[in-house]
Every structure is written in structure tokens, then in C-alpha cells.
Design an enzyme around this catalytic site. Structure first.
Site, mmCIF file in Angstrom:
data_model
loop_
_atom_site.group_PDB
_atom_site.id
_atom_site.type_symbol
_atom_site.label_atom_id
_atom_site.label_comp_id
_atom_site.label_asym_id
_atom_site.label_seq_id
_atom_site.Cartn_x
_atom_site.Cartn_y
_atom_site.Cartn_z
ATOM 1 N N ALA A 71 -22.049 52.235 86.197
ATOM 2 C CA ALA A 71 -22.432 52.773 86.250
ATOM 3 C C ALA A 71 -23.418 53.786 85.393
ATOM 4 O O ALA A 71 -22.640 53.383 83.676
ATOM 5 C CB ALA A 71 -22.318 54.223 87.275
ATOM 6 N N PHE A 74 -28.979 55.721 85.120
ATOM 7 C CA PHE A 74 -30.574 55.584 85.565
ATOM 8 C C PHE A 74 -29.751 54.968 86.814
ATOM 9 O O PHE A 74 -30.699 54.612 88.074
ATOM 10 C CB PHE A 74 -31.404 54.409 85.151
ATOM 11 N N SER A 76 -26.492 52.317 89.363
ATOM 12 C CA SER A 76 -25.253 52.255 89.276
ATOM 13 C C SER A 76 -25.887 50.484 89.114
ATOM 14 O O SER A 76 -26.044 49.682 90.516
ATOM 15 C CB SER A 76 -24.274 52.569 90.772
ATOM 16 N N LYS A 90 -28.994 46.108 90.610
ATOM 17 C CA LYS A 90 -28.942 47.609 90.419
ATOM 18 C C LYS A 90 -29.953 48.142 91.346
ATOM 19 O O LYS A 90 -30.999 48.418 91.984
ATOM 20 C CB LYS A 90 -29.975 47.180 88.852
ATOM 21 N N ASP A 202 -34.086 47.405 73.311
ATOM 22 C CA ASP A 202 -32.165 47.628 73.906
ATOM 23 C C ASP A 202 -31.412 46.288 73.586
ATOM 24 O O ASP A 202 -30.548 46.600 74.187
ATOM 25 C CB ASP A 202 -32.475 48.586 75.024
#
Length: 345
Positions: A71, A74, A76, A90, A202
Site C-alpha cells: 500500500a 494513493f 493498494s 492497483k 519516478d
């Protein structure tokens, strides 16, 4: 206030690729044998979708949840099966401190919805209409890329803090050959993304999955952007992990694919040293990266004990140099890594 998301990106939430088109009540939970959770029912006004649009709806009758994998801020991620095939699901949480950011993360994940590449986690299906049990803004079913992340391989099964924290124990030894193999996988994925006009923004070991076939797959596109979209609107919010964020992004300069190259250089450094990039308070690190060109130390023996190690150091330094335009493209980086791999035999 108008919606921040263009209408053309809205999923057809009233449709589902169900075998029939009957209307029904909200989806309900049906406990299956062996304790697994099956989700039955289809959303109201469900209609059959053409095969070409099947990716943008979820047939919840074919979903079986197995276990929660993790998790985050935003939502889990669950391990599940979809039509009998292992997948990851997701769920973007509805109850978050920043709902707008959650919505942006959901739509960003769909930047790769129709892309196919061996080193990118594939989106199987997505929907903004989810069972009430999830209480989520949306669901994304993805290829199951593996149980292990590169972060866990580097720092051990229990992982390691990505920011400040106690020292961590290293994972299995990653020799130079293995580092290069994983690097080639990641850069191949980046090259494909950049060729499609997408930047990840990211990239870090925790967002790189390793499959059972020992193949690295880039995952978690919640911060990603399409370069063509950035031409028409400024990017006001920059997500991602600060230790891997390119200095030009910290200064508010335009987003380019070279930001991912910087993040890869930090990731490659982590693979070869198995150390955490920075220590100290976040704001001090951010200031030093921009103002004083702070970078992780290259004093480890791996960079000085051999000619290949020295060449690897050069690749890392070129990748995280401050002027973005001086960093190599993913294509050039791939050529350098392949040449080094060939040299090792």
C-alpha cells in the site's frame, strides 16, 4: 469548477466486456473456496464492448483477489487472477488527503495503457467503476511483473529506507555482470517509453520489478507524463522520489526524457554500491543537489579496482551530470552498456 481531466481521457465506465448485457445491482463480494475473494456482478447499464476496447473496462466476475502486495499514499496493490491469469490490481483510494493528486496518479498510470514492451509492466484493463468493497476512485489491472523489486534485491528482503533511517543490510551480491544485465533491461524500457513520448519521472529500484525469468520491468507510472501534453499546460506539481529527482526538475525547468536518465544513474549507483544515495535532512539534500551539484560518492572499490569498473563510473557520471542536455539519450546509454557487457565477455 471544470474537471482537470479532458473528456477524451474518461473511461467508458458504463461498459463492461461481460458475456451478456443484463443490468444488475452494484458488484458484491462472493467468498470462494479456499478463502479467495471473488467479485461478482457488473456495473449498472453494462454492455458488451468491442474487443479493441476491452482494455478500458474490467469484467469483475473474472477477478479473484489472492493477497495484498502493498500500500502507498494513493492506494493498494493486490495479487489476483483475471480470467485465470496472474495479475496485479492497483486500487486508487478514494479516501486520501489529496484526492486530486490521486486522480492524476490514476490517469498517469494509463499513459502506457496500449503499449507493449518486454521491460514495461503492461496494463491489461482499467475502469473507474469498481466494486463498493474497494471504495476506490479507479482500478487498474496490470501484468504481474514479479514478487520481487530491484530495491529488495539490492537491500535485502526487508528492504531499506529510501530516505533517512537506520542502516540496512544489503541483499544478494550483485556482480558487475548482473548489474549490466539489469541495466540493459531498464534502459531498453526507457528507450521504448521515450520513443513513445512518455517520461516516467519516478524511476528507482522500488519501481522496477524482477520477473521469475529474471527480467526487469519498469512499473508504477503514477508520476509519468506525455511530452505532448506538457506543451499545452505547465506542470505545477512534481511527484517522484527526491533522491532520484533530476536537479532541473527541482528548479522548475521543463520536463525532458533526460530526467529519467538522471534517475537511472542514481539507480545504477545503488546497484553497484548497495548503499543509500544520501543521508541528512531532505531540504538540505535538495539544496545541495541543485546549488553544489551534490551526488552520491563514487569512492567505492568497485569503481577503482578494474577498467570495467572505471567505465561504469564514467557512465554514471555522464548520466547524472547537472546540465540535462549533456546527459546521453537512452539510445546512447544502451550502446555504452552493451559495449561494456561485451568487454566483460
Amino acid at each position: 469548477m471544470p474537471s482537470p481531466f479532458p473528456r477524451r481521457r474518461c473511461l467508458p465506465g458504463d461498459f463492461s466486456p461481460s458475456v451478456d448485457s443484463r443490468p444488475c445491482s452494484s458488484p458484491c463480494e462472493l467468498p470462494g473456496p479456499t478463502g479467495k475473494l471473488f467479485l461478482g456482478g457488473t456495473p449498472p447499464r453494462a454492455l458488451r464492448l468491442p474487443r479493441r476496447l476491452a482494455w478500458c473496462s474490467i469484467d469483475w466476475e473474472q477477478v479473484c483477489l489472492l493477497q495484498r502486495l502493498g500500500a502507498g499514499g494513493f492506494g493498494s496493490v493486490y495479487k489476483a487472477t483475471y480470467h485465470g491469469v496472474p495479475v496485479a490490481i492497483k486500487q486508487v483510494s478514494r479516501c486520501t488527503k489529496n484526492r486530486l493528486a490521486s486522480q492524476r496518479s490514476f490517469w498517469a498510470e494509463l499513459n502506457i495503457a496500449r503499449l507493449r514492451h518486454a521491460n514495461i509492466v503492461r496494463v491489461v484493463a482499467a475502469s473507474t467503476r469498481t466494486p463498493a468493497a474497494f471504495d476506490s476512485l479507479g482500478s487498474i489491472i496490470m501484468e504481474f511483473g514479479g514478487n520481487v523489486t530491484l530495491h529488495q534485491v539490492i537491500y535485502g528482503a526487508t528492504g531499506c529506507p529510501e530516505e533517512d533511517g537506520p542502516p540496512c543490510s544489503a541483499g544478494e551480491q550483485l556482480n558487475l555482470e548482473k548489474c549490466l544485465k539489469y541495466s540493459l533491461d531498464v534502459v531498453s524500457g526507457l528507450l521504448f517509453l521515450h520513443s513513445q513520448g512518455i517520461v516516467h519521472l519516478d524511476l528507482k529500484p522500488a519501481n522496477i520489478l524482477i520477473s521469475e525469468q529474471d527480467v526487469c520491468k519498469i512499473s508504477d507510472f503514477g508520476c509519468s507524463e506525455r511530452l505532448e501534453d506538457l506543451r499545452f499546460r505547465p506542470r505545477h506539481h512534481l511527484g517522484g522520489t527526491y533522491t532520484h529527482r533530476a536537479p532541473e526538475l527541482l528548479k522548475g525547468e521543463p520536463v525532458t526524457p533526460k530526467a529519467d536518465i538522471y534517475s537511472f544513474a542514481i539507480t545504477l549507483w545503488q546497484m553497484t554500491t548497495r548503499q543509500v544515495p544520501y543521508s541528512g535532512e531532505r531540504q538540505h539534500v535538495l539544496y545541495a543537489v541543485v546549488a553544489y551539484n551534490l551526488r552520491p560518492s563514487l569512492s567505492a572499490a568497485v569503481f577503482t579496482e578494474s577498467v570495467p569498473g572505471k567505465k561504469l563510473e564514467d557512465i554514471i557520471q555522464c548520466g547524472w551530470t547537472a546540465p540535462a542536455q549533456q546527459r546521453p539519450s537512452a539510445q546512447l546509454l544502451l550502446l555504452d552498456l552493451r559495449a561494456l557487457q561485451a568487454e566483460l565477455g
